[in-house]
Design an enzyme around this catalytic site. Structure first.
Site, PDB file in Angstrom:
ATOM      1  N   ARG A   1       0.853  -1.182   0.000  1.00  0.00           N
ATOM      2  CA  ARG A   1       0.000   0.000   0.000  1.00  0.00           C
ATOM      3  C   ARG A   1       0.894   1.238   0.000  1.00  0.00           C
ATOM      4  NH1 ARG A   1      -3.119  -2.936  -1.575  1.00  0.00           N
ATOM      5  NH2 ARG A   1      -5.158  -3.579  -0.780  1.00  0.00           N
TER       6      ARG A   1
ATOM      7  N   HIS B   1       0.897  -0.480 -10.397  1.00  0.00           N
ATOM      8  CA  HIS B   1      -0.033  -1.263  -9.561  1.00  0.00           C
ATOM      9  C   HIS B   1      -0.440  -2.554 -10.280  1.00  0.00           C
ATOM     10  CE1 HIS B   1      -3.141  -0.850  -6.103  1.00  0.00           C
ATOM     11  NE2 HIS B   1      -2.814  -2.123  -6.309  1.00  0.00           N
TER      12      HIS B   1
END
Length: 310
Positions: free
Chosen positions: A225, A273
């Site tokens: 994250r 990502h």
């Protein structure tokens, strides 16, 4: 009896998930009506992506569970209207994707592949890379993904330490916990991989203090994250050469703004990502199994603890 399953995600996802969900729920022995437009008071299960338009769970008066399509639940777990069991996504494809990204990028750095790939024609610099036996990797986070990555790296011969907020026991891995354990884990990290969930307790886990604990020349990989890292502290550590390289897949703002220094920093690799993607053919099996369990009165898999935030 037919159960009603609401698919609450971006419209493009419905085309991807419709057929696999129908196939897997039928294979699980459950008769189901699956659609994107079921009245809230008739919904039994919500297959949910946090970027969907559903924000208020109050009208879902007969629903039994929210089945998250993503591994991360930080965008939903604190929703004050959510009073239903929430299950995060865990499936073999997510795990395998993360293992491949982590091991691939560690090996890329460990073997010095960038220097050879980017070398000018005629460059001949036969410097042997180090061996994994002599290289220490620390994983912050020993959940499903972290444990799988730790085990894979240990099988490749790396000296692997794992840290988690609660003590774990994984064969072949040195497992630490607590504040002192975190400091020890970082102090012995040639590589640090962040796979913690995003919670108030994990934000800025890597900051000026903790980065300074790491050996000079350490490398960081963050497929977990974005907020796990204090970006300014990391950039400063990279500028000063204390941290040799950071390979980053997740960011506080996504897509990463074009003006962000990470794009142009010579010691940073940005990936968009992609470390671990939910794939419909696999995640539909997890969803179908939880629906089967709900109908059979069995415990749901991968239940989220609202107090812990994951």
């Amino acid at each position: 009896m037919t159960v009603n399953v609401l698919f609450a995600a971006k419209p493009a996802r419905w085309a991807e998930y419709e057929a696999p969900l129908r196939t897997e729920i039928e294979a699980a022995g459950v008769a189901a009506h699956i659609a994107t437009d079921i009245p809230a008071d008739q919904v039994d299960y919500i297959v949910y992506a946090p970027n969907s338009e559903v924000r208020d769970f109050t009208p879902f008066t007969r629903a039994k569970a929210v089945l998250n399509l993503w591994a991360g639940v930080e965008a939903i777990v604190n929703n004050p209207t959510l009073r239903l069991p929430l299950c995060r996504m865990v499936d073999p494809a997510l795990t395998q994707g993360m293992v491949e990204w982590v091991t691939g990028h560690i090996l890329r750095l460990h073997l010095g592949m960038d220097a050879h790939i980017g070398a000018a024609p005629g460059t001949w610099n036969p410097v042997a890379p180090p061996l994994s036996f002599d290289t220490r990797v620390t994983l912050l986070g020993l959940g499903e993904l972290g444990a799988a990555c730790a085990t894979a790296l240990a099988h490749l011969g790396f000296q692997v330490t794992g840290w988690s907020r609660s003590q774990k026991d994984i064969s072949g891995i040195t497992c630490l916990s607590g504040t002192a354990g975190l400091d020890d884990a970082l102090a012995s990290a040639d590589y640090c991989v962040l796979l913690l969930p995003k919670t108030p307790a994990t934000e800025n886990t890597l900051n000026a203090r903790t980065l300074a604990l790491m050996p000079r020349g350490a490398r960081i990989l963050n497929p977990g994250r974005g907020p796990l890292i204090d970006d300014q502290a990391l950039l400063a550590a990279l500028d000063h050469g204390h941290i040799d390289h950071a390979t980053l897949d997740v960011f506080r703002i996504e897509p990463l703004p074009a003006e962000h220094r990470y794009w142009t920093h010579p010691r940073v690799t940005v990936t968009p990502h992609v470390a671990s993607e939910t794939r419909a053919a696999y995640s539909s099996k997890t969803i179908a199994e939880n629906i089967r369990r709900g109908e059979a009165g069995e415990p749901f898999l991968h239940l989220v603890d609202p107090g812990a935030g994951y």
